[in-house]
Design an enzyme around this catalytic site. Structure first.
Site, PDB file in Angstrom:
ATOM      1  N   LEU A  59       0.801  -1.178  -0.047  1.00  0.00           N
ATOM      2  CA  LEU A  59      -0.094   0.024  -0.002  1.00  0.00           C
ATOM      3  C   LEU A  59       0.862   1.531  -0.066  1.00  0.00           C
ATOM      4  O   LEU A  59       0.407   2.411  -0.430  1.00  0.00           O
ATOM      5  CB  LEU A  59      -1.029  -0.005   1.306  1.00  0.00           C
ATOM      6  CG  LEU A  59      -1.922  -1.115   1.381  1.00  0.00           C
ATOM      7  CD1 LEU A  59      -2.733  -1.094   2.523  1.00  0.00           C
ATOM      8  CD2 LEU A  59      -3.019  -0.998   0.052  1.00  0.00           C
ATOM      9  N   GLY A  60       1.927   1.156   0.564  1.00  0.00           N
ATOM     10  CA  GLY A  60       2.885   2.292   0.534  1.00  0.00           C
ATOM     11  C   GLY A  60       4.210   1.927   1.224  1.00  0.00           C
ATOM     12  O   GLY A  60       4.364   1.011   1.946  1.00  0.00           O
ATOM     13  N   ALA A  61       5.333   3.084   1.023  1.00  0.00           N
ATOM     14  CA  ALA A  61       6.326   2.556   1.880  1.00  0.00           C
ATOM     15  C   ALA A  61       7.089   3.907   2.085  1.00  0.00           C
ATOM     16  O   ALA A  61       6.883   4.968   1.368  1.00  0.00           O
ATOM     17  CB  ALA A  61       7.613   1.660   0.864  1.00  0.00           C
ATOM     18  N   GLY A  62       7.842   4.278   3.074  1.00  0.00           N
ATOM     19  CA  GLY A  62       8.496   5.499   3.375  1.00  0.00           C
ATOM     20  C   GLY A  62       9.854   5.104   4.149  1.00  0.00           C
ATOM     21  O   GLY A  62      10.135   4.017   4.401  1.00  0.00           O
ATOM     22  N   GLY A  63      10.230   6.111   4.809  1.00  0.00           N
ATOM     23  CA  GLY A  63      11.618   5.933   5.736  1.00  0.00           C
ATOM     24  C   GLY A  63      11.376   5.283   6.806  1.00  0.00           C
ATOM     25  O   GLY A  63      12.402   4.565   7.122  1.00  0.00           O
ATOM     26  N   LYS A 119       1.550  -2.255   8.852  1.00  0.00           N
ATOM     27  CA  LYS A 119       2.841  -1.446   8.848  1.00  0.00           C
ATOM     28  C   LYS A 119       3.846  -2.079   9.641  1.00  0.00           C
ATOM     29  O   LYS A 119       3.978  -2.349  10.717  1.00  0.00           O
ATOM     30  CB  LYS A 119       2.276  -0.190   9.367  1.00  0.00           C
ATOM     31  CG  LYS A 119       3.567   0.868   9.349  1.00  0.00           C
ATOM     32  CD  LYS A 119       2.811   2.326  10.178  1.00  0.00           C
ATOM     33  CE  LYS A 119       4.047   3.281  10.142  1.00  0.00           C
ATOM     34  NZ  LYS A 119       3.624   4.631  10.613  1.00  0.00           N
ATOM     35  N   ASP A 165       1.759  15.972  12.134  1.00  0.00           N
ATOM     36  CA  ASP A 165       1.986  15.698  10.331  1.00  0.00           C
ATOM     37  C   ASP A 165       0.997  15.552   9.555  1.00  0.00           C
ATOM     38  O   ASP A 165       0.831  14.893   8.763  1.00  0.00           O
ATOM     39  CB  ASP A 165       2.837  14.523  10.342  1.00  0.00           C
ATOM     40  CG  ASP A 165       3.780  14.599   8.945  1.00  0.00           C
ATOM     41  OD1 ASP A 165       3.816  15.374   8.524  1.00  0.00           O
ATOM     42  OD2 ASP A 165       4.097  13.404   8.530  1.00  0.00           O
TER      43      ASP A 165
END
Length: 302
Positions: free
Chosen positions: A22-26, A44, A135
């Site tokens: 679904l998504g990726a980040g730091g 997550k 955020d």
């Protein structure tokens, strides 16, 4: 839709079968997974399981259960796969505001007002739960069929210690002036809400982008570019973008102004706001009827 899994991605995380990304980040990766009963969930998982990153994930897991169901995806389980901690939450179909604007352009009219009411309702509920998000931005507003949900509480803080420690955290184009030094509180979320509404109406944040020193200078010194906003919403957003946090309205006041009410006229503005933000059915007396749910392409988020 979720993206395909990549080489090195796990086939299972605890009891959950991984179906896509679904998504990726730091911090890590969010997977679409299937629970044992067949229910889709978002999982997550941290990339690096150092103590600081693990503390962020634990904080998110602690903060989310305080939220009303209409505000965000609800936490279902916290666990660890070997040395990697993970949080399982409700999966919610829909693009982020960032993705929706990229796919089909800025929002206008009733659709924009519906977004403003829904996100202000969520933010007022978050603050009433005693949490500062820190955020709030277009990428953290999920446009579900039932209305906007605010996601990613990884750097959130309880109101009482929102300024604890000495770290500066957030996403620069949506950060309030006081966020560039320790000690920012709930008023910084209101600033970020205003900046997010400018993005929704124009496709760009109010102080632009570019190199960080120039961006910070504009946030601290320049007047915001309010883009496509007009009327009462423009006036309200301008107040939210005041440099001095003491001059900004509280999230509850933002919501009441969007609903056209005074504090004495509404016993529970969150109930009125959440009702107004839902598609279909009559809006509460004194609120605008809102457009149908936003639909756009882009990745689903949980």
């Amino acid at each position: 839709m979720a993206a395909a899994v990549q080489p090195g991605d796990p086939a299972r995380i605890g009891a959950y079968v991984v179906r896509g990304r679904l998504g990726a980040g730091g911090q890590g990766v969010v997977y679409l997974a299937q629970a044992p009963g067949g229910r889709p969930v978002a999982v997550k998982v941290l990339r690096a399981a150092d103590e600081e990153a693990a503390a962020l994930l634990r904080r998110e897991a602690e903060v989310l259960p305080r939220m009303a169901a209409f505000c965000t995806a609800q936490v279902l389980e916290v666990g660890a796969a070997g040395a990697e901690p993970y949080v399982v939450s409700e999966f919610i179909e829909g693009p982020t505001l960032q993705q929706a604007v990229a796919a089909r352009g800025p929002l206008r009219g009733r659709e924009l007002h519906r977004l403003a009411v829904g996100t202000a309702t969520a933010l007022a509920a978050i603050h009433r739960a005693g949490v500062v998000h820190r955020d709030f931005k277009p990428g953290n507003v999920l446009l579900s069929p039932e209305g906007p949900r605010v996601i990613d509480f990884g750097i959130a803080r309880p109101v009482g210690d929102a300024g604890a420690g000495d770290e500066v955290a957030g996403t620069p184009p949506y950060m309030a002036p006081e966020q560039f030094r320790p000690g920012a509180g709930a008023a910084a979320d209101v600033f970020a809400w205003g900046a997010t509404m400018v993005f929704a109406a124009s496709g760009a944040p109010p102080f632009g982008a570019g190199p960080l020193p120039a961006l910070v200078h504009r946030i601290l010194r320049a007047e915001p570019d309010l883009g496509g906003l007009d009327g009462d919403l423009r006036e309200l957003v301008a107040a939210c973008l005041a440099k001095d946090p003491a001059r900004r309205p509280a999230a509850r006041e933002v919501l009441l102004r969007l609903l056209g009410r005074t504090p004495s006229a509404v016993s529970d503005p969150l109930a009125a706001g959440s009702a107004a933000a839902r598609a279909g059915g009559p809006a509460p007396e004194g609120t605008a009827r809102l457009a149908a749910p936003i639909k756009a392409g882009g990745k689903a988020r949980g």
